[in-house]
Scaffold this active site. Structure first.
Site, PDB file in Angstrom:
ATOM      1  N   LYS A  67       0.840  -1.207   0.000  1.00 18.58           N
ATOM      2  CA  LYS A  67       0.000   0.000   0.000  1.00 18.58           C
ATOM      3  C   LYS A  67       0.878   1.261   0.000  1.00 18.58           C
ATOM      4  O   LYS A  67       0.565   2.243  -0.671  1.00 18.58           O
ATOM      5  CB  LYS A  67      -0.874  -0.045   1.255  1.00 18.58           C
ATOM      6  CG  LYS A  67      -1.812   1.107   1.408  1.00 18.58           C
ATOM      7  CD  LYS A  67      -2.754   0.814   2.566  1.00 18.58           C
ATOM      8  CE  LYS A  67      -3.798   1.878   2.690  1.00 18.58           C
ATOM      9  NZ  LYS A  67      -5.076   1.369   3.143  1.00 18.58           N
ATOM     10  N   ILE A  95      -7.364   5.117   3.783  1.00 16.57           N
ATOM     11  CA  ILE A  95      -6.196   5.915   3.395  1.00 16.57           C
ATOM     12  C   ILE A  95      -5.080   5.659   4.415  1.00 16.57           C
ATOM     13  O   ILE A  95      -5.288   5.785   5.621  1.00 16.57           O
ATOM     14  CB  ILE A  95      -6.564   7.417   3.373  1.00 16.57           C
ATOM     15  CG1 ILE A  95      -7.744   7.672   2.417  1.00 16.57           C
ATOM     16  CG2 ILE A  95      -5.363   8.276   3.001  1.00 16.57           C
ATOM     17  CD1 ILE A  95      -7.491   7.407   0.967  1.00 16.57           C
ATOM     18  N   HIS A 111     -20.272   9.684   3.226  1.00 12.23           N
ATOM     19  CA  HIS A 111     -20.719   8.374   3.710  1.00 12.23           C
ATOM     20  C   HIS A 111     -22.250   8.360   3.790  1.00 12.23           C
ATOM     21  O   HIS A 111     -22.856   9.313   4.299  1.00 12.23           O
ATOM     22  CB  HIS A 111     -20.100   8.109   5.092  1.00 12.23           C
ATOM     23  CG  HIS A 111     -20.438   6.745   5.601  1.00 12.23           C
ATOM     24  ND1 HIS A 111     -19.812   5.594   5.140  1.00 12.23           N
ATOM     25  CD2 HIS A 111     -21.372   6.333   6.504  1.00 12.23           C
ATOM     26  CE1 HIS A 111     -20.337   4.552   5.754  1.00 12.23           C
ATOM     27  NE2 HIS A 111     -21.277   4.961   6.575  1.00 12.23           N
TER      28      HIS A 111
HETATM   29  C1  GRF Z   1     -21.903   6.843  -2.151  1.00 15.39           C
HETATM   30  O1  GRF Z   1     -23.121   6.397  -1.643  1.00 15.39           O
HETATM   31  C2  GRF Z   1     -21.001   7.329  -1.050  1.00 15.39           C
HETATM   32  O2  GRF Z   1     -21.694   7.806   0.057  1.00 15.39           O
HETATM   33  C3  GRF Z   1     -20.224   6.097  -0.680  1.00 15.39           C
HETATM   34  O3  GRF Z   1     -20.043   5.419  -1.886  1.00 15.39           O
HETATM   35  C4  GRF Z   1     -21.104   5.708  -2.773  1.00 15.39           C
HETATM   36  C5  GRF Z   1     -20.490   6.103  -4.088  1.00 15.39           C
HETATM   37  O4  GRF Z   1     -21.462   6.233  -5.088  1.00 15.39           O
HETATM   38  N1  GRF Z   1     -18.999   6.445  -0.011  1.00 15.39           N
HETATM   39  P1  GRF Z   1     -21.081   6.799  -6.530  1.00 15.39           P
HETATM   40  O5  GRF Z   1     -19.964   5.905  -7.076  1.00 15.39           O
HETATM   41  O6  GRF Z   1     -20.623   8.213  -6.350  1.00 15.39           O
HETATM   42  O7  GRF Z   1     -22.328   6.667  -7.330  1.00 15.39           O
END
Ligand code: GRF
Length: 192
Positions: A67, A95, A111
């Site tokens: 990584k 990360i 999120h």
């Molecule tokens: C979103 O729901 C975000 O909250 C999560 O991953 C998803 C990504 O969706 N972290 P997209 O690829 O932007 O459609």
């Protein structure tokens, strides 16, 4: 003043990437997406990025010994492009310190729950199964934990009677596509 330079990191569909691009085009977000970083060579987001002509850094983690090695390469590309903000948008990796240290306080994530409830994978499914009446979206600074950094913005989504998990997913994504560009714009204005 020159526009803030964003690097979007994504592993999947890229609907948030799209929403951010749209906001930069319609004047709601005073920034430029100068790089898309993707760890999945077949991700759908790559088709979207090619249409928008966003420069790409696509890598396969399996091709690197560790990584640290692939994050060191990412840092090199980010510094070359003088990136101001790293925007995680469905980037499915934690990360590590190699990337975190040089960009501390400049990496944010979205999120699909009201953190600290339902961190980690499948937050929408977790909330739906738990039967909560309110879930939503959180935007937070990234630290070394899983969805643990300081919260910047949240918006709620009410789970009404009869709503399916798919309905909830869609409602959350609608909120995400508005809240993410707005929050990035606020951070840029504050010059944090
Ligand atoms: C979103 O729901 C975000 O909250 C999560 O991953 C998803 C990504 O969706 N972290 P997209 O690829 O932007 O459609």
């Amino acid at each position: 003043m020159s526009k803030a330079k964003l690097a979007v990191f994504a592993s999947g569909t890229g609907s948030n990437y799209d929403a951010i691009i749209e906001a930069t085009q319609n004047g709601k977000l005073d920034a430029e997406v100068v790089l898309l970083v993707c760890d999945k060579p077949n991700a759908k987001v790559l088709d979207k990025a090619r249409v928008n002509q966003t420069p790409l850094f696509v890598f396969d983690p399996k091709q690197y010994a560790s990584k640290e090695m692939f994050e060191a390469k990412i840092v090199e590309v980010l510094q070359e492009k003088e990136i101001d903000w790293i925007i995680l948008a469905g980037y499915m990796r934690l990360i590590g310190n190699t990337l975190l240290a040089p960009f501390e306080g400049k990496i944010i994530n979205i999120h699909p729950s009201l953190l600290p409830a339902f961190p980690g994978l499948d937050a929408v499914g977790q909330a739906f199964t738990a039967g909560v009446k309110v879930s939503g979206v959180t935007i937070h600074y990234v630290d070394s934990g899983m969805d643990t950094g300081k919260i910047i913005a949240q918006d709620a989504v009410h789970i009404k009677e009869g709503m399916t998990q798919e309905d909830l997913q869609q409602a959350i994504q609608r909120v995400e596509h508005k809240l993410y560009p707005e929050t990035i714009q606020q951070l840029i204005l504050k010059g944090e």
